[in-house]
Design an enzyme around this catalytic site. Structure first.
Site, PDB file in Angstrom:
ATOM      1  CE  LYS A  65      -0.348  -0.535   5.017  1.00  0.00           C
ATOM      2  NZ  LYS A  65      -1.170  -1.125   6.101  1.00  0.00           N
ATOM      3  CE1 TYR A 284      11.237  31.353   6.660  1.00  0.00           C
ATOM      4  CE2 TYR A 284      11.643  29.042   6.151  1.00  0.00           C
ATOM      5  CZ  TYR A 284      11.275  30.322   5.752  1.00  0.00           C
ATOM      6  OH  TYR A 284      10.944  30.542   4.447  1.00  0.00           O
TER       7      TYR A 284
END
Ligand code: PLP
Length: 405
Positions: A65, A284
C-alpha cells in the site's frame, strides 16, 4: 512515464552511480530535483525471502500500500512477484490496479474494503475486498450472485484493534457460509495492534481470540501477523503473514537490532556553502546560534520533500524555545563525516554544520547523504518523534527515483 532504457542518463554525469544497465529511473534528471531516492529492489526481495523462510510452512504475502511505502508499487510488486510472491495487500482499489498491471496471476486484497458501488471495478481488476461489515458483505455477495463473478474476498475480524472488521460475535453468521460450495471467502484475517511491543498484553489476547476464529473457520486460510507480528513466533503466523514495513528496511523489532536490510538511500545536493560569524543565527525562527565562526552547507531537501520538520528541534518539539548552540539529533553524511543539522528544516532546504571539513569536497553541487551509509529511516523517525513508516511513506514523488536490481 518511466525511462528504462540504458541511454536515458541524467544530463549531468553522476560519477559515483552504478552501471546504468543495473538501474531503472523515474522523474527528471538529478540536477532538476532536490535529490535522488535510490531503492534497492534486490534488498527488498532478500528481505521478503528472509521473512518467508522464517514463517515456513506459512505463506508470505507482501503489503504494498501507499506506493509500496513510497518505494514504487509497480517496481516493487514486479520484483516480488518475480521472486515468487503470489499474494499482495493494498489499501485502495487504484493500488490494486497498479499491482494487477505487473502481477497478472497474483491474489490482490484491498484492505480498506468494499466501497459502495465498487463491485464492477473489483471484478474488472480481479481484486478481492477485505470485508469488515455486513453492508459490504451483502453488496459484494449480491453482485457475485447477479453476475456469477467468482472473485474471492477476505473477512476481517476485529480482535482488539477497534479499527476495521466484524465483531467476534458476528463470526457465527459466516460459519455455515464457508461450508457452501463456491462460497468465495478465501481468507479470514485480523490485525495486531501492538506487535512491535512483544510484551504487550494485547498480543496474547488477540492471538487467543484469533485461535478461536481459526477453529470456527477450519479449512479456510487465516492471516494475523504484520511485519512485527512475524517476530512474535509461530502462534502468530497462521497460514499467511502480511509484512509491509520490514520489506522496506524498517526495523520490525524496535527493541533489538534490525534484522532487515536497508532499502532506501537519499542523496541531496549542496546548494551553497556559507560562513556564519559567531553569534549569528541560522534559519526560520533563528533557533540556532553559531557558538563559533561556522561553515554551513545548505542542501536542497526540506519538509516539502518529506524530510520531517520535527527533526529540527533538539527535543523533537517544534515549539521548543530557541537555545543557543542546541542541536537536534539529525545528521547528514557530508564528505564522509556526520554533520549536525542546524536551525529549522525549511520547505525545500536544510542547513548542516560543516565547520572544519576541508573545502574541496564540501562545495556547491557536491552530495550530502540524508539516508544511507549508516543513517536509517528509523533514525530520522527517532529525531522527529515519529516512526520509520511515516518517514518512508512521506518521502514523496519530488525526487528523481532510481531502482537498483
Ligand atoms: C499495513 C498493514 C499491514 C502491514 O503492516 P507492517 O507493519 O507494515 O508490516 C498488515 N496488515 C494490515 C491490515 C495493514 O493495514
Amino acid at each position: 512515464m518511466r525511462d528504462s532504457s540504458p541511454t536515458a542518463k541524467p544530463a549531468v554525469p553522476e560519477p559515483e552511480l552504478p552501471e546504468p544497465a543495473q538501474i531503472q529511473t523515474s522523474g527528471p534528471a538529478a540536477f532538476e530535483t532536490g535529490g535522488i531516492l535510490t531503492i534497492d529492489l534486490a534488498a527488498i526481495v532478500r528481505n521478503w525471502k528472509a521473512l518467508a523462510r522464517r514463517v515456513v510452512p506459512a505463506n508470505c504475502a507482501a503489503v504494498v500500500k501507499a506506493d509500496a511505502y513510497g518505494c514504487g508499487v509497480d517496481m516493487v510488486a514486479a520484483a516480488l512477484a518475480n521472486a515468487g510472491c503470489s499474494t499482495f495487500f493494498v489499501a485502495h482499489l487504484t493500488e490494486a490496479r497498479q499491482v494487477r498491471a505487473v502481477a497478472p496471476d497474483a491474489a490482490i486484497y484491498v484492505l480498506n474494503g468494499f466501497a459502495p458501488g465498487s463491485a464492477a471495478t473489483f471484478a474488472e481488476i480481479n481484486a478481492r475486498p477485505v470485508i469488515g461489515s455486513l453492508a459490504e458483505f451483502v453488496e459484494w455477495d449480491a453482485y457475485r450472485t447477479a453476475t456469477r463473478w467468482a472473485g474471492g474476498a477476505a473477512l476481517h475480524f476485529d480482535t482488539g484493534m477497534n479499527r476495521l472488521g466484524f465483531a467476534l460475535a458476528e463470526a457465527p453468521l459466516f460459519t455455515a457460509r464457508v461450508k457452501m460450495a463456491d462460497h468465495g471467502i478465501s481468507l479470514i484475517m485480523s490485525h495486531l495492534a501492538c506487535a512491535d511491543t512483544p510484551s504487550h498484553a494485547l498480543n496474547a489476547k488477540q492471538i487467543a481470540a484469533f485461535r478461536d476464529l481459526r477453529f470456527m473457520f477450519r479449512g479456510t486460510p487465516t492471516s494475523l501477523a504484520n511485519s512485527s507480528g512475524i517476530f512474535l513466533g509461530h502462534a502468530a503466523h497462521c497460514d499467511m503473514v502480511r509484512p509491509g514495513a520490514a520489506l522496506f528496511g524498517v526495523n520490525p523489532t524496535p527493541a533489538t537490532p534490525n534484522l532487515m536490510e536497508h532499502v532506501v538511500t537519499l542523496k541531496t545536493r549542496i546548494v551553497q556553502v556559507r560562513e556564519v560569524p559567531r553569534g549569528e543565527t541560522v534559519g526560520y525562527g533563528a533557533t540556532w546560534t553559531a557558538g563559533r565562526a561556522s561553515r554551513i552547507a545548505i542542501v536542497a531537501v526540506g519538509y516539502g520533500d518529506g524530510y520531517p520538520r520535527a527533526a529540527s528541534d533538539p527535543k523533537g518539539s517544534i515549539k521548543s524555545e530557541a537555545r543557543s548552540g542546541a542541536r537536534s539529533g539529525a545528521v547528514a553524511l557530508i564528505a564522509g563525516r556526520r554533520c549536525s543539522m542546524v536551525g529549522r528544516v525549511s520547505m525545500d532546504l536544510m542547513a548542516f554544520d560543516v565547520t572544519g571539513l576541508s573545502e574541496d569536497p564540501v562545495r556547491r553541487g557536491a552530495h550530502a547523504t540524508l539516508i544511507g551509509d549508516g543513517i536509517t529511516v528509523d533514525d530520522i523517525a527517532a529525531w522527529s518523534g515519529t516512526i520509520g513508516y511515516e518517514v518512508l511513506t512521506g518521502l514523496g514523488r519530488r525526487y528523481r527515483r532510481e531502482w537498483r536490481r
